[in-house]
Design a protein around this motif. Structure first.
Motif, PDB file in Angstrom:
ATOM      1  N   TYR B  27      -8.632  -0.534  10.338  1.00 48.19           N
ATOM      2  CA  TYR B  27      -7.449  -0.129   9.571  1.00 48.19           C
ATOM      3  C   TYR B  27      -7.735  -0.162   8.076  1.00 48.19           C
ATOM      4  O   TYR B  27      -7.147   0.591   7.305  1.00 48.19           O
ATOM      5  CB  TYR B  27      -6.286  -1.051   9.913  1.00 48.19           C
ATOM      6  N   TYR B  28      -8.650  -1.029   7.682  1.00 48.56           N
ATOM      7  CA  TYR B  28      -8.945  -1.201   6.256  1.00 48.56           C
ATOM      8  C   TYR B  28     -10.173  -0.412   5.802  1.00 48.56           C
ATOM      9  O   TYR B  28     -10.629  -0.560   4.677  1.00 48.56           O
ATOM     10  CB  TYR B  28      -9.130  -2.698   5.947  1.00 48.56           C
ATOM     11  N   ALA B  29     -10.708   0.431   6.702  1.00 49.11           N
ATOM     12  CA  ALA B  29     -11.883   1.224   6.350  1.00 49.11           C
ATOM     13  C   ALA B  29     -11.526   2.251   5.283  1.00 49.11           C
ATOM     14  O   ALA B  29     -10.364   2.619   5.118  1.00 49.11           O
ATOM     15  CB  ALA B  29     -12.432   1.920   7.589  1.00 49.11           C
ATOM     16  N   SER B  30     -12.541   2.706   4.554  1.00 49.95           N
ATOM     17  CA  SER B  30     -12.321   3.717   3.520  1.00 49.95           C
ATOM     18  C   SER B  30     -11.815   5.010   4.151  1.00 49.95           C
ATOM     19  O   SER B  30     -12.312   5.459   5.178  1.00 49.95           O
ATOM     20  CB  SER B  30     -13.629   3.987   2.775  1.00 49.95           C
ATOM     21  N   GLY B  31     -10.796   5.605   3.538  1.00 50.69           N
ATOM     22  CA  GLY B  31     -10.271   6.875   4.027  1.00 50.69           C
ATOM     23  C   GLY B  31     -10.899   8.069   3.336  1.00 50.69           C
ATOM     24  O   GLY B  31     -10.522   9.211   3.601  1.00 50.69           O
ATOM     25  N   SER B  32     -11.858   7.826   2.445  1.00 50.89           N
ATOM     26  CA  SER B  32     -12.524   8.931   1.748  1.00 50.89           C
ATOM     27  C   SER B  32     -13.396   9.716   2.717  1.00 50.89           C
ATOM     28  O   SER B  32     -13.867   9.163   3.705  1.00 50.89           O
ATOM     29  CB  SER B  32     -13.409   8.397   0.629  1.00 50.89           C
ATOM     30  N   PRO B  33     -13.615  11.016   2.442  1.00 51.95           N
ATOM     31  CA  PRO B  33     -14.495  11.793   3.314  1.00 51.95           C
ATOM     32  C   PRO B  33     -15.891  11.184   3.348  1.00 51.95           C
ATOM     33  O   PRO B  33     -16.345  10.614   2.359  1.00 51.95           O
ATOM     34  CB  PRO B  33     -14.516  13.178   2.661  1.00 51.95           C
TER      35      PRO B  33
END
Lengths: 244, 106
Positions: B27-33
């Motif tokens: 859930y806390y992972a980076s949401g960037s491509p």
């Protein structure tokens, strides 16, 4: 923090449509051949004790691939895990583990295209394992036979495996990419970003390998020869302990 | 000759770690491509992407259909994935293992 709303909606593997049909067919054939050889050869890496490890290593790689870490400029990377699997369970078993992870992601999670399964298995299931294990074997041959040698070897294996897969993608895109972009542009961008991502891959891989080495070195494929050696060396140490 | 944790305890601990990573930490992972998506977007070949034939899967995009809470939805998807991969890869490894034979020295 609006980015949270669309988290993980975006797949992270090669999707359908990036490569043309002939290239996808060719990578499909390469992947199938790799898996077929791995199915025949993995048996010699596996016994009653290490077979459950293969399942756990695959599950760990699936879980860790979900953990995108930032590498700067609005870009992230995630562990691929091919080098990690090769060190922990052996290269042939690693190809099988990676293939199960990638198939599950493509079919169940729509991560990576269905027509791109062959491409993703070739790049992440075969090339990262082959490049990673080659580097690992080379380091093991040059470095002292020690637990540290295994950890350093896995670090360098992981570091090289990611840009190796990126370079292979650049080659595929040059041969069968569906967009006209100069080779130099795609190559520098892909390999540049993936060198950074490879650093993350290297740290996660070395941390994981050293953790397993700390509790059960006998379960680490890449440390098997080390353990045999250590058992032979242990007696004089014990004798010295007893003497003092 | 057993050193350290028993295989059973290590396996259980590893499974808990996998479920925690996929079900909670993700859930806390980076949401960037990621690297590939970033390059595709920067150089305009992201438009070549076609929708996956598996896009209708109830777990597509690492969210579970029918679970509204985003944290729980991702947790369910991650946990199901861990169990599926564990069972399939572990089963495959058992199927191809060499019986009554000492494995190669690595």
């Amino acid at each position: 923090m609006t980015w949270r709303s669309d988290r993980r909606e975006r797949p992270v593997h090669v999707p359908d449509g990036f490569l043309d049909a002939p290239t996808s067919l060719a990578t499909g054939a390469l992947a199938a051949a790799g898996v077929a050889v791995a199915l025949r050869k993995a048996g010699r890496e596996l016994d009653e004790k290490t077979a459950p490890m293969a399942g756990l290593v695959a599950a760990f790689i699936f879980a860790t691939q979900m953990l995108n870490f930032p590498v700067g400029a609005g870009t992230s990377g995630h562990l691929i895990g091919g080098a990690l699997a090769a060190v922990l369970v052996g290269p042939w078993t690693a190809i099988l583990c990676m293939s199960v992870v990638l198939l599950t992601q493509a079919l169940l999670f729509a991560d990576g295209g269905v027509t791109a399964i062959g491409t993703n298995v070739s790049l992440m299931g075969v090339i990262t394992v082959a490049a990673g294990f080659a580097v690992f074997s080379l380091v093991r041959r040059m470095a002292p036979r020690s637990a540290r040698g295994v950890v350093v070897g896995s670090f360098l294996a992981a570091l090289v495996s990611v840009p190796a897969a990126a370079a292979a993608f650049v080659f595929l895109f040059e041969v069968g990419g569906t967009a006209e972009i100069s080779l130099a542009t795609v190559a520098s961008a892909m390999i540049g970003w993936h060198i950074l991502i490879g650093v993350g891959e290297a740290f996660i891989t070395a941390l994981t390998v050293s953790s397993v080495m700390a509790v059960r070195p006998d379960l680490v494929y890449g440390a098997r020869s080390l353990l045999t050696k250590r058992q032979l060396l242990i007696r004089p140490d014990h004798a010295a302990d007893v003497a003092t | 000759m057993k050193s350290g944790l028993s295989t059973k305890l290590l396996s259980a601990a590893a499974l808990v770690v996998c479920l925690a990573l996929a079900g909670f930490v993700s859930y806390y992972a980076s949401g960037s491509p990621d690297g590939l998506n970033k390059v595709a977007a920067d150089h305009g070949f992201d438009s070549a992407e076609k929708e996956s034939a598996a896009a209708d899967s109830p777990l597509s995009g690492y969210t579970a259909d029918g679970v509204d809470d985003p944290r729980l939805s991702g947790a369910v998807a991650g946990a199901v994935g861990v169990v599926v991969v564990l069972v399939v890869a572990g089963g495959l490894a058992f199927a191809v293992r060499r019986k009554h034979h000492q494995p190669d020295q690595g």
